[in-house]
Design a protein around this motif. Structure first.
Motif, mmCIF file in Angstrom:
data_model
loop_
_atom_site.group_PDB
_atom_site.id
_atom_site.type_symbol
_atom_site.label_atom_id
_atom_site.label_comp_id
_atom_site.label_asym_id
_atom_site.label_seq_id
_atom_site.Cartn_x
_atom_site.Cartn_y
_atom_site.Cartn_z
ATOM 1 N N MET A 1 0.827 -1.210 0.000
ATOM 2 C CA MET A 1 0.000 0.000 0.000
ATOM 3 C C MET A 1 0.869 1.271 0.000
ATOM 4 O O MET A 1 0.502 2.274 -0.600
ATOM 5 C CB MET A 1 -0.927 0.006 1.221
ATOM 6 N N ILE A 5 0.668 4.563 -2.517
ATOM 7 C CA ILE A 5 0.573 5.954 -2.065
ATOM 8 C C ILE A 5 1.674 6.801 -2.704
ATOM 9 O O ILE A 5 1.426 7.922 -3.166
ATOM 10 C CB ILE A 5 0.648 6.011 -0.525
ATOM 11 N N CYS A 37 -4.427 9.745 -1.336
ATOM 12 C CA CYS A 37 -3.363 9.281 -0.430
ATOM 13 C C CYS A 37 -3.918 8.969 0.954
ATOM 14 O O CYS A 37 -3.618 7.922 1.540
ATOM 15 C CB CYS A 37 -2.257 10.325 -0.334
ATOM 16 N N PHE A 40 -6.089 5.818 0.863
ATOM 17 C CA PHE A 40 -5.262 4.603 0.866
ATOM 18 C C PHE A 40 -4.707 4.317 2.261
ATOM 19 O O PHE A 40 -4.588 3.158 2.675
ATOM 20 C CB PHE A 40 -4.124 4.734 -0.144
#
Length: 471
Positions: A1, A5, A37, A40
Motif C-alpha cells: 500500500m 501511495i 493518499c 489509501f
C-alpha cells in the motif's frame, strides 16, 4: 500500500508540473492526490508498521502492534493535526493577501511606484532583490513574496518580463528568510524547538544567505531579459495615488510587520496576529472608503462614467471587494499539496528518507560531529526540500539528530532547507504563491531560474562551511 501511495503522489506531482500540457488546473491533481493518499492510508492502516508523530517529531513506538481501532484513532488525530497546521498557513495567507488587496483598493502601491524612478531593468531587479531579502527576514518569505509580486504587477504591465523578476524574488525571499528566526517556517521550527538562537543564527547564516541572493542576482543582471529599460506606461487616472493611498500603504505594511512582534509577545501562532492586523486595516479602510467614493463619484459624474458608478455601487465595502479578488485556486492548491505531503510524512516515509541519507553517506563530505552527519547529507536534504516540502524534512531532522543548541548542524539545516526549495517553483511556500499569482509554468522556471537558484545554494553552502570555522 505504501508503494501505491507513493505512486499516487508521483503521478499527482507530474500532473501539477505538466499543468499547461494537460490543460488541467494544478489545484485539481493537488486535491485529488491529497484525498486519494489519505484514503489509501485509511484502507491499509492495519498493514502499516510505522507512524510519524508530527507533534513529537518522532516515530510512534510499537505502531505495528497496535489494534486497528487505535491506529484509526491515531490517524484521525494526525489528520486533524495536519489540517490545523495547514489551516494556520492558509488563514495567515488569506489575511496577508486581503491586506495587500485593500492597499491596492486605495491604489497605495502607486506610492512605491513613485519611489522607483528608474526604468532600468537591471536597477529594478536589484531593488526588488534587496527588498525581498530584507522584507522576508522581517515579515517572512511567504508574505514578502505576496507583497512584492503585488507591487510588480502595478509597475510592470508585461507579464513576460514580470515572471523573470518573480523568479529572482523567490530566490531572494527564501535566502532572506533563512537567517531570521521568523523568516521561514523551517527556521521558526528550529528556533521554537530550541535548536538555534537568534544571535547565532544571524552570525552563522547572514553572509551565506546574502551571497545566496547576491550571486544569482548578479548573474541574472547580465541576462537578456534584464537588459535595457522597462517600457513606459501611460499614466491613467486609476493608477494615480489616491488621497488615502500612502496612508493605507504604510498602515498595511506596518500591520504585516506587526505580526511577528505580536507572536513574540503573546506566543500565539502568527495567523492570530495577522487577523488582528487585518481587522485594524479593515477598520481604516471602511472609514476611508466613503471619502474615496464621494471623491470618485464627483469625478464620475463630471465625466459621465457609468461603469465607475456601477463599480462603486457593487463594491461599497473595500473589505468585501478585496476578499472577492483573492486567488482561491491558489489557496486550494496549497491545501492539497501540503496535505498530500503530510500523508507521506505520517507514514514515516520522509523520516526514513532522511535516515537513509544519514546512513548511506556518512563517509562523504566534511563530518560535522561525532555521529557522522556530513555536509553532503545536509545539502541533499536541501535539494530534497525542492522536491518534497521542507517542513517534514526538517521535522524528521529534529527527531533524528540530538546535537545541542546552536550546533553548526542545525544552522546548516536551516540554511539548506530554507534556500534549497528555490530550485523548483513548488519547492517553497514563496514559489507556490508566486506560481499561483503569476501562473508561472513549472518547466519554464526549471529551465530559466533553477540553475541560478542552484548556484546560489552551492555558493551559500560553501560560505557557511567557511563561516562555521569562525564561530
Amino acid at each position: 500500500m505504501e508503494s501505491a501511495i507513493i505512486a499516487v503522489f508521483v503521478i499527482g506531482y507530474l500532473a501539477i508540473t505538466l499543468e499547461h500540457n494537460l490543460k488541467i488546473d494544478k489545484l485539481i491533481p493537488a486535491l485529488a492526490m491529497m484525498a486519494i493518499c489519505w484514503a489509501f492510508i485509511a484502507f491499509g492502516i492495519e498493514d502499516f508498521q510505522n507512524w510519524f508523530d508530527s507533534g513529537a517529531h518522532a516515530l510512534v513506538e510499537n505502531f505495528g502492534g497496535m489494534e486497528k481501532s487505535d491506529k484509526m484513532h491515531l490517524m484521525e488525530e494526525t489528520l486533524l493535526h495536519h489540517l490545523g497546521k495547514t489551516a494556520e498557513i492558509l488563514v495567515f495567507l488569506l489575511g496577508a493577501m486581503t491586506i495587500v488587496e485593500i492597499i491596492d483598493y486605495f491604489n497605495g502601491f502607486a506610492t512605491i511606484k513613485g519611489f522607483i524612478k528608474t526604468r532600468s531593468k537591471k536597477r529594478v531587479l536589484w531593488i526588488f532583490a534587496f527588498l525581498a531579502f530584507i522584507l522576508s527576514a522581517i515579515i517572512d518569505n511567504l508574505t514578502a513574496t505576496i507583497v512584492l509580486i503585488s507591487i510588480l504587477q502595478k509597475i510592470i504591465g508585461d507579464r513576460s518580463i514580470r515572471v523573470w523578476y518573480a523568479g529572482l524574488i523567490i530566490i531572494a525571499a527564501n535566502a532572506g528568510g533563512a537567517w531570521s528566526p521568523i523568516g521561514d517556517v523551517t527556521t521558526t521550527m528550529l528556533w521554537i524547538g530550541n535548536k538555534v538562537s537568534t544571535g547565532k543564527l544571524l552570525a552563522y547564516l547572514f553572509i551565506p544567505s546574502l551571497l545566496c541572493m547576491l550571486v544569482p542576482t548578479f548573474i541574472a543582471s547580465f541576462l537578456k531579459p534584464f537588459q535595457g529599460n522597462l517600457p513606459e506606461e501611460e499614466e491613467t487616472e486609476d493608477k494615480k495615488t489616491h488621497r488615502f493611498g500612502p496612508t493605507m500603504l504604510y498602515l498595511g505594511l506596518s500591520a504585516i510587520i506587526f505580526v511577528p512582534v505580536f507572536k513574540v509577545v503573546t506566543h500565539l501562532p502568527p495567523y492570530v496576529g495577522m487577523m488582528l492586523s487585518l481587522a485594524i486595516v479593515a477598520i481604516f479602510a471602511e472609514l476611508y472608503s466613503n471619502t474615496k467614493f464621494s471623491m470618485s463619484a464627483v469625478g464620475a459624474n463630471e465625466g459621465h462614467d457609468v461603469d465607475t458608478e456601477n463599480a462603486m455601487a457593487a463594491h461599497h465595502s473595500p473589505v468585501h471587494h478585496s476578499l472577492s479578488k483573492i486567488e482561491l485556486p491558489s489557496i486550494l492548491f496549497f491545501l492539497g499539496i501540503l496535505m498530500a505531503v503530510a500523508a507521506l510524512e505520517s507514514l514515516g516515509l520522509l523520516f526514513g528518507f532522511a535516515d537513509w541519507l544519514k546512513t548511506a553517506t556518512p563517509q562523504l563530505g566534511t563530518e560535522m560531529h561525532e555521529g557522522g552527519v556530513s555536509d553532503l547529507v545536509v545539502m541533499l536534504l536541501g535539494v530534497g526540500s525542492a522536491v518534497i516540502d521542507n517542513v517534514p524534512l526538517v521535522a524528521a531532522s529534529l527527531g533524528m539528530f540530538t546535537e545541542p543548541l546552536d550546533h553548526e548542524l542545525w544552522h546548516f539545516i536551516a540554511f539548506a532547507a530554507g534556500t534549497g526549495g528555490s530550485m523548483l517553483i513548488i519547492g517553497s511556500a514563496a514559489g507556490v504563491v508566486a506560481m499561483g499569482m503569476e501562473k508561472i509554468d513549472f518547466f519554464w522556471y526549471l529551465k530559466k531560474i533553477a540553475w541560478l537558484a542552484l548556484i546560489g545554494f552551492v555558493v551559500g553552502s560553501a560560505a557557511f562551511m567557511i563561516m562555521r570555522t569562525l564561530f
